[in-house]
Design a protein around this motif. Sequence first.
Motif, mmCIF file in Angstrom:
data_model
loop_
_atom_site.group_PDB
_atom_site.id
_atom_site.type_symbol
_atom_site.label_atom_id
_atom_site.label_comp_id
_atom_site.label_asym_id
_atom_site.label_seq_id
_atom_site.Cartn_x
_atom_site.Cartn_y
_atom_site.Cartn_z
ATOM 1 N N GLY A 211 -4.755 -16.491 -63.591
ATOM 2 C CA GLY A 211 -5.898 -16.868 -62.761
ATOM 3 C C GLY A 211 -5.736 -18.249 -62.154
ATOM 4 N N ILE A 212 -6.801 -18.710 -61.475
ATOM 5 C CA ILE A 212 -6.760 -20.033 -60.836
ATOM 6 C C ILE A 212 -8.002 -20.855 -61.175
ATOM 7 N N ALA A 213 -8.663 -20.510 -62.293
ATOM 8 C CA ALA A 213 -9.922 -21.173 -62.648
ATOM 9 C C ALA A 213 -9.756 -22.680 -62.827
ATOM 10 N N GLU A 214 -8.649 -23.089 -63.434
ATOM 11 C CA GLU A 214 -8.441 -24.521 -63.680
ATOM 12 C C GLU A 214 -8.259 -25.291 -62.374
ATOM 13 N N VAL A 215 -7.559 -24.691 -61.435
ATOM 14 C CA VAL A 215 -7.332 -25.347 -60.143
ATOM 15 C C VAL A 215 -8.639 -25.456 -59.364
ATOM 16 N N LYS A 216 -9.432 -24.384 -59.381
ATOM 17 C CA LYS A 216 -10.743 -24.431 -58.717
ATOM 18 C C LYS A 216 -11.610 -25.532 -59.331
ATOM 19 N N ALA A 217 -11.528 -25.673 -60.660
ATOM 20 C CA ALA A 217 -12.303 -26.708 -61.345
ATOM 21 C C ALA A 217 -11.854 -28.096 -60.916
ATOM 22 N N ALA A 218 -10.536 -28.286 -60.774
ATOM 23 C CA ALA A 218 -10.014 -29.588 -60.354
ATOM 24 C C ALA A 218 -10.421 -29.901 -58.913
ATOM 25 N N GLU A 219 -10.450 -28.868 -58.071
ATOM 26 C CA GLU A 219 -10.899 -29.065 -56.679
ATOM 27 C C GLU A 219 -12.366 -29.487 -56.662
ATOM 28 N N ALA A 258 1.832 -21.835 -65.606
ATOM 29 C CA ALA A 258 1.428 -23.129 -66.151
ATOM 30 C C ALA A 258 1.984 -24.268 -65.307
ATOM 31 N N GLN A 259 3.251 -24.135 -64.888
ATOM 32 C CA GLN A 259 3.878 -25.206 -64.116
ATOM 33 C C GLN A 259 3.164 -25.416 -62.786
ATOM 34 N N ASN A 260 2.837 -24.313 -62.108
ATOM 35 C CA ASN A 260 2.135 -24.392 -60.832
ATOM 36 C C ASN A 260 0.767 -25.055 -61.009
ATOM 37 N N LYS A 261 0.062 -24.655 -62.051
ATOM 38 C CA LYS A 261 -1.263 -25.250 -62.304
ATOM 39 C C LYS A 261 -1.145 -26.743 -62.596
ATOM 40 N N LYS A 262 -0.149 -27.109 -63.410
ATOM 41 C CA LYS A 262 0.025 -28.521 -63.758
ATOM 42 C C LYS A 262 0.255 -29.370 -62.499
ATOM 43 N N GLU A 263 1.093 -28.862 -61.600
ATOM 44 C CA GLU A 263 1.402 -29.607 -60.370
ATOM 45 C C GLU A 263 0.154 -29.748 -59.492
ATOM 46 N N LEU A 264 -0.600 -28.664 -59.351
ATOM 47 C CA LEU A 264 -1.806 -28.697 -58.515
ATOM 48 C C LEU A 264 -2.879 -29.605 -59.123
ATOM 49 N N LEU A 265 -3.045 -29.542 -60.440
ATOM 50 C CA LEU A 265 -4.032 -30.393 -61.116
ATOM 51 C C LEU A 265 -3.685 -31.871 -60.927
ATOM 52 N N ALA A 266 -2.411 -32.200 -61.082
ATOM 53 C CA ALA A 266 -1.982 -33.593 -60.927
ATOM 54 C C ALA A 266 -2.256 -34.093 -59.507
ATOM 55 N N LYS A 267 -1.986 -33.227 -58.509
ATOM 56 C CA LYS A 267 -2.253 -33.599 -57.108
ATOM 57 C C LYS A 267 -3.739 -33.862 -56.873
ATOM 58 N N LEU A 268 -4.581 -33.171 -57.646
ATOM 59 C CA LEU A 268 -6.030 -33.302 -57.479
ATOM 60 C C LEU A 268 -6.623 -34.428 -58.328
ATOM 61 N N GLY A 269 -5.757 -35.209 -58.969
ATOM 62 C CA GLY A 269 -6.226 -36.398 -59.673
ATOM 63 C C GLY A 269 -6.516 -36.225 -61.151
ATOM 64 N N VAL A 270 -6.158 -35.059 -61.697
ATOM 65 C CA VAL A 270 -6.356 -34.816 -63.132
ATOM 66 C C VAL A 270 -5.138 -35.333 -63.897
ATOM 67 N N LYS A 271 -5.363 -36.008 -65.014
ATOM 68 C CA LYS A 271 -4.257 -36.424 -65.877
ATOM 69 C C LYS A 271 -3.787 -35.204 -66.663
ATOM 70 N N VAL A 272 -2.519 -34.840 -66.529
ATOM 71 C CA VAL A 272 -2.022 -33.609 -67.138
ATOM 72 C C VAL A 272 -1.042 -33.928 -68.268
ATOM 73 N N ALA A 273 -1.331 -33.396 -69.451
ATOM 74 C CA ALA A 273 -0.448 -33.575 -70.610
ATOM 75 C C ALA A 273 0.643 -32.515 -70.597
ATOM 76 N N ASP A 274 1.880 -32.921 -70.911
ATOM 77 C CA ASP A 274 2.986 -31.957 -70.996
ATOM 78 C C ASP A 274 2.937 -31.183 -72.303
ATOM 79 N N VAL A 275 2.517 -31.855 -73.364
ATOM 80 C CA VAL A 275 2.359 -31.212 -74.676
ATOM 81 C C VAL A 275 1.009 -31.654 -75.239
ATOM 82 N N PRO A 276 0.417 -30.858 -76.141
ATOM 83 C CA PRO A 276 -0.909 -31.200 -76.660
ATOM 84 C C PRO A 276 -1.017 -32.597 -77.249
ATOM 85 N N SER A 277 0.044 -33.051 -77.885
ATOM 86 C CA SER A 277 -0.009 -34.366 -78.535
ATOM 87 C C SER A 277 -0.119 -35.521 -77.536
ATOM 88 N N ASP A 278 0.131 -35.254 -76.239
ATOM 89 C CA ASP A 278 -0.014 -36.300 -75.213
ATOM 90 C C ASP A 278 -1.476 -36.582 -74.866
#
Length: 285
Positions: A211-219, A258-278
Amino acid sequence: MILLDENTKAIVQGITGKQGRFHTKEMIKYGTNIVAGTSPGKAGETVEGVPVYNSIEEIKKYHPDINASIIFIPAPYVKDAAFEAICEVDLVIIITEHIPIHDTMEIVKYAQEHNTTVIGPNTPGIITPGVGKLGIMPTHIFNKGNIGLVSRSGTLTYEIASQITDAGFGQSTCLGIGGDPVTGIDFISALKQFEEDPETEKIVLLGEIGGIAEVKAAEYAKEHVTKPIISFIAGVSAPLGKRMGHAGAIIEGTDGTAQNKKELLAKLGVKVADVPSDIVELIKE
C-alpha cells in the motif's frame, strides 16, 4: 493523549470468552475504567467484578455514559457487534483478526456515518500510559511521556515502545491501526490527533510494506503537522508479490516496497530509521 483518557468509560463485547476474560482483568489492573460487558445469554454474571449484560442497549439503561467499546468476538460475528457499538459509543476497538474485508468495509462506512472512531480490526488496541489501555499490549514496556506512536504492526509497536522506555523517554499514547488492507482510523487521522494533542511533542510512525498509506500520511504531514515525525518501514528484504504477516503487507509493483517508501518519506521531511534501534537516536536529535 488522544482518544483514551480519564473520561473513558468502556465496555467489553465478548467479555465471558477466554480472551475477553483475560484481557478484561489486565485492562482493569492497568486502571482502565471497564464498567460493563456483553455476552448474549450470560446476563447477570460478572467477570472480575464487571456486570455482564445481553446487549449494549441493556447496558445503556444502567450505564448511560459509556463512550467506548472493545470487541473480543469471533470474526463471523464482529460486524453485528461493531454495528451495535457504533450506534452507542464514540470509540470502538476491534481486536479480532481474519474479518472478511467486505465486513470491514461496511463497518468503516457505518462508523463514518455515525462519526464514531474505529481502531482496527486486527489491532493490539490503544494505550495511554498511566491512564489506561483498551487492548492486548503488555503494559510494563510503556512509560508516561510525550512521544506519540502509531503503527500497523503490534509486535513492532511493542519493540519500539520498549526501546523508547529503556532510553528514558515515554509515550503520550500508542495505537495500532491494524494490519488489514482496510482499517478504521488511519495514519492521517492519527497524525491529526497527535498534532492537536498538547501532551505529544514528537510522533513515531511505524509502517510496513504494501500500500501507500505511509506516503499519503507524510504528504499530509508536510502541509499540516508541525511536530517532528520519525518513521521506520518494516520489510526491506521482502520479495515482490509475497505477503508478509499482515493481509495489507503485500507488494505489487514498486510503490509498496520498503525502500521506495523510505525514499519518499525522507523527501517529504520525515526522519527515517534504517533499523528499529535508530529510532531512539532520531528522537534525541
